[in-house]
Scaffold this motif. Structure first.
Motif, PDB file in Angstrom:
ATOM      1  N   THR A  83      -0.463  -8.596  -9.503  1.00 55.19           N
ATOM      2  CA  THR A  83      -1.518  -8.564  -8.501  1.00 55.19           C
ATOM      3  C   THR A  83      -2.190  -9.921  -8.354  1.00 55.19           C
ATOM      4  O   THR A  83      -2.313 -10.448  -7.247  1.00 55.19           O
ATOM      5  CB  THR A  83      -2.569  -7.499  -8.876  1.00 55.19           C
ATOM      6  OG1 THR A  83      -1.890  -6.262  -9.088  1.00 55.19           O
ATOM      7  CG2 THR A  83      -3.593  -7.336  -7.780  1.00 55.19           C
TER       8      THR A  83
ATOM      9  N   ILE B  60       3.494  -0.593  -9.956  1.00 52.10           N
ATOM     10  CA  ILE B  60       2.293  -1.087 -10.626  1.00 52.10           C
ATOM     11  C   ILE B  60       1.148  -0.547  -9.783  1.00 52.10           C
ATOM     12  O   ILE B  60       1.375  -0.081  -8.663  1.00 52.10           O
ATOM     13  CB  ILE B  60       2.244  -2.639 -10.773  1.00 52.10           C
ATOM     14  CG1 ILE B  60       2.153  -3.341  -9.425  1.00 52.10           C
ATOM     15  CG2 ILE B  60       3.418  -3.148 -11.600  1.00 52.10           C
ATOM     16  CD1 ILE B  60       1.847  -4.836  -9.516  1.00 52.10           C
ATOM     17  N   PRO B  61      -0.094  -0.596 -10.255  1.00 48.62           N
ATOM     18  CA  PRO B  61      -1.186   0.038  -9.504  1.00 48.62           C
ATOM     19  C   PRO B  61      -1.397  -0.464  -8.074  1.00 48.62           C
ATOM     20  O   PRO B  61      -1.975   0.239  -7.263  1.00 48.62           O
ATOM     21  CB  PRO B  61      -2.406  -0.255 -10.376  1.00 48.62           C
ATOM     22  CG  PRO B  61      -1.861  -0.343 -11.762  1.00 48.62           C
ATOM     23  CD  PRO B  61      -0.514  -1.005 -11.604  1.00 48.62           C
ATOM     24  N   THR B  62      -0.897  -1.654  -7.736  1.00 41.97           N
ATOM     25  CA  THR B  62      -1.108  -2.186  -6.388  1.00 41.97           C
ATOM     26  C   THR B  62       0.156  -2.238  -5.542  1.00 41.97           C
ATOM     27  O   THR B  62       0.128  -2.761  -4.433  1.00 41.97           O
ATOM     28  CB  THR B  62      -1.701  -3.612  -6.457  1.00 41.97           C
ATOM     29  OG1 THR B  62      -0.780  -4.442  -7.180  1.00 41.97           O
ATOM     30  CG2 THR B  62      -3.063  -3.619  -7.118  1.00 41.97           C
TER      31      THR B  62
ATOM     32  N   ALA C 251       3.356   0.161  -4.126  1.00 40.32           N
ATOM     33  CA  ALA C 251       4.063   1.431  -3.953  1.00 40.32           C
ATOM     34  C   ALA C 251       5.270   1.171  -3.059  1.00 40.32           C
ATOM     35  O   ALA C 251       5.120   0.643  -1.950  1.00 40.32           O
ATOM     36  CB  ALA C 251       3.149   2.473  -3.328  1.00 40.32           C
TER      37      ALA C 251
ATOM     38  N   SER D  28      -3.534 -11.238 -14.135  1.00 38.59           N
ATOM     39  CA  SER D  28      -3.160  -9.865 -14.492  1.00 38.59           C
ATOM     40  C   SER D  28      -1.758  -9.887 -15.114  1.00 38.59           C
ATOM     41  O   SER D  28      -1.044 -10.884 -15.048  1.00 38.59           O
ATOM     42  CB  SER D  28      -3.189  -8.944 -13.269  1.00 38.59           C
ATOM     43  OG  SER D  28      -2.189  -9.313 -12.333  1.00 38.59           O
TER      44      SER D  28
ATOM     45  N   PHE E 131       4.222   4.352  -6.884  1.00 40.60           N
ATOM     46  CA  PHE E 131       3.666   3.144  -7.479  1.00 40.60           C
ATOM     47  C   PHE E 131       4.559   2.638  -8.612  1.00 40.60           C
ATOM     48  O   PHE E 131       4.979   3.414  -9.457  1.00 40.60           O
ATOM     49  CB  PHE E 131       2.252   3.401  -8.019  1.00 40.60           C
ATOM     50  CG  PHE E 131       1.213   3.466  -6.948  1.00 40.60           C
ATOM     51  CD1 PHE E 131       0.746   2.308  -6.339  1.00 40.60           C
ATOM     52  CD2 PHE E 131       0.684   4.687  -6.543  1.00 40.60           C
ATOM     53  CE1 PHE E 131      -0.212   2.357  -5.332  1.00 40.60           C
ATOM     54  CE2 PHE E 131      -0.281   4.753  -5.545  1.00 40.60           C
ATOM     55  CZ  PHE E 131      -0.725   3.579  -4.941  1.00 40.60           C
TER      56      PHE E 131
ATOM     57  N   SER F 287       0.811  -1.218   0.000  1.00 39.06           N
ATOM     58  CA  SER F 287       0.000   0.000   0.000  1.00 39.06           C
ATOM     59  C   SER F 287       0.845   1.269   0.000  1.00 39.06           C
ATOM     60  O   SER F 287       1.993   1.277   0.436  1.00 39.06           O
ATOM     61  CB  SER F 287      -0.961   0.000   1.189  1.00 39.06           C
ATOM     62  OG  SER F 287      -0.244  -0.122   2.395  1.00 39.06           O
ATOM     63  N   LYS F 288       0.231   2.327  -0.501  1.00 36.78           N
ATOM     64  CA  LYS F 288       0.877   3.640  -0.605  1.00 36.78           C
ATOM     65  C   LYS F 288       1.086   4.219   0.785  1.00 36.78           C
ATOM     66  O   LYS F 288       0.195   4.219   1.616  1.00 36.78           O
ATOM     67  CB  LYS F 288      -0.012   4.569  -1.452  1.00 36.78           C
ATOM     68  CG  LYS F 288       0.534   5.963  -1.622  1.00 36.78           C
ATOM     69  CD  LYS F 288       1.538   6.024  -2.746  1.00 36.78           C
ATOM     70  CE  LYS F 288       1.922   7.449  -3.080  1.00 36.78           C
ATOM     71  NZ  LYS F 288       3.286   7.770  -2.783  1.00 36.78           N
TER      72      LYS F 288
END
Length: 160
Positions: free
Chosen positions: A146, A119-121, A123, A150, A117, A110-111
């Motif tokens: 993820t 990748i989008p998931t 950070a 994906s 980031f 998590s951020k």
């Protein structure tokens, strides 16, 4: 001798994606949660271990050094394991203590302050980036993904 089917960093530890997607199709019979804080908290440890009735998977909770000790004993016995680390730093601690990994999936971080980031998931900050570089430079295959369906992003593509 046991087998590590997947070594993953995911700060959510056990959740739907791990239990339903990453454990299927590998013959996995155990999930090892590696988090020093959870391993030291008997109440939280009991909560994780008691979830083993869902899906028929055995759940065990270890600190980073404990999981390495289990590996050194008998390579996890007859278990076919998904090892889920809460933190990248605990991967390093476990490997320094003797856990042998060939590859590492980084799938959920998590951020937080001072992270970006990749990748989008996922950070990561400078400390995590440095550890991943060290792992990569020492021959550990690192990828970011993820869920199994994906896109898999290799280390060199994600870390620019």
């Amino acid at each position: 001798m046991g087998q590590i089917n997947l070594a993953r960093v995911d700060d959510r530890l056990i959740h739907g994606q791990v239990m339903t997607k990453w454990t299927k199709g590998f013959g996995t019979n155990s999930v090892y949660v590696v988090d020093n804080a959870t391993a030291a908290d008997d109440f939280m440890k009991d909560i994780y271990v008691s979830t083993n009735s869902t899906g028929g998977l055995s759940i065990k909770v270890y600190s980073a050094t404990e999981v390495a000790e289990e590996w050194k004993k008998n390579q996890f016995g007859d278990d076919k394991v998904v090892v889920v680390f809460k933190y990248i730093k605990e991967v390093k601690e476990a490997m320094d203590a003797g856990l042998e990994l060939k590859e590492l999936n980084v799938g959920g971080v998590s951020k937080k302050a001072n992270t970006k980031f990749v990748i989008p998931t996922v950070a990561i900050g400078d400390d995590e980036k440095a550890l991943l570089k060290e792992f990569h430079d020492n021959g550990l295959e690192i990828y970011f993904q993820t869920v199994p369906d994906s896109k898999r992003v290799e280390y060199d593509s994600a870390i620019k």
